[in-house]
Design an enzyme around this catalytic site. Structure first.
Site, mmCIF file in Angstrom:
data_model
loop_
_atom_site.group_PDB
_atom_site.id
_atom_site.type_symbol
_atom_site.label_atom_id
_atom_site.label_comp_id
_atom_site.label_asym_id
_atom_site.label_seq_id
_atom_site.Cartn_x
_atom_site.Cartn_y
_atom_site.Cartn_z
ATOM 1 N N HIS A 129 0.813 -1.213 0.000
ATOM 2 C CA HIS A 129 0.000 0.000 0.000
ATOM 3 C C HIS A 129 0.845 1.261 0.000
ATOM 4 O O HIS A 129 2.050 1.224 0.219
ATOM 5 C CB HIS A 129 -0.977 0.011 1.171
ATOM 6 C CG HIS A 129 -0.363 -0.033 2.536
ATOM 7 N ND1 HIS A 129 0.409 0.990 3.053
ATOM 8 C CD2 HIS A 129 -0.419 -0.982 3.508
ATOM 9 C CE1 HIS A 129 0.781 0.683 4.285
ATOM 10 N NE2 HIS A 129 0.304 -0.514 4.581
ATOM 11 N N CYS A 151 2.616 -4.902 6.723
ATOM 12 C CA CYS A 151 2.395 -4.688 5.290
ATOM 13 C C CYS A 151 3.677 -4.216 4.620
ATOM 14 O O CYS A 151 4.717 -4.065 5.257
ATOM 15 C CB CYS A 151 1.296 -3.654 5.084
ATOM 16 S SG CYS A 151 -0.344 -4.200 5.661
#
Length: 176
Positions: A129, A151
């Site tokens: 992301h 992440c």
């Protein structure tokens, strides 16, 4: 006086809803031409690098930030680790809290079984992301420390490029 009140109201709404407004206005990038699309995403945790490949040829490389405890395999939710293994992009999230996001198919069956034996949740929602909405101005500065919950983070400009070059189902290899 009324004009001033209207301006203050608008400013207040923008400040209060900031990232929500930006999500409504966000336009997702179109998919790149077939010959520019990746067939493999390689994430090398040790050197903080994400590479897009097509049939063995490097298309692009990006520096990344990971979770605060990136060494080793993810064992449980909240451990700050990015999983290792072979996965796929299983969903593209256009309204993410982190600009745009590509979800990785973690946890796999092995991770679920390992977590079950340990009596913990394996975690989930592992994404590639951009930067949290409203903080895009940080740009490359976000890489000065590992800050995600496990992440893989890149700049907003980079996630737009990755989004356009990585279709759903693309293989993702996360290496130590």
């Amino acid at each position: 006086m009324l004009k001033r009140a209207a301006v203050l109201l608008c400013v207040g709404l923008v400040l209060a809803l900031g990232s929500e407004v930006s999500q409504v206005l966000r336009v997702t990038p179109a998919l790149a031409d077939q010959d520019e699309q990746a067939t493999l995403v390689v994430i090398e945790k040790g050197i903080r690098r994400l590479t897009l490949e097509r049939d063995g040829q490097v298309l692009a490389r990006y520096a990344v930030a990971l979770g605060p405890d990136p060494v080793g395999q993810k064992r449980r939710e909240g451990d700050g680790r990015t999983p290792e293994g072979v996965y796929a992009v299983d969903f593209k999230h256009p309204r993410s809290r982190y600009h745009l996001a590509l979800r990785i198919s973690y946890p796999d069956q092995q991770a679920r079984e390992t977590a079950l034996r340990a009596g913990v949740s394996p975690g989930g929602d592992i994404m590639i992301h951009g930067i949290r909405n409203g903080l895009g101005w940080l740009g490359r500065l976000h890489r000065n420390r590992d800050w995600t919950d496990g992440c893989i983070a890149v700049t907003n400009a980079e996630i737009r490029e990755i989004w356009s070059r990585v279709p759903d189902g693309t293989r993702v290899e996360i290496r130590p």
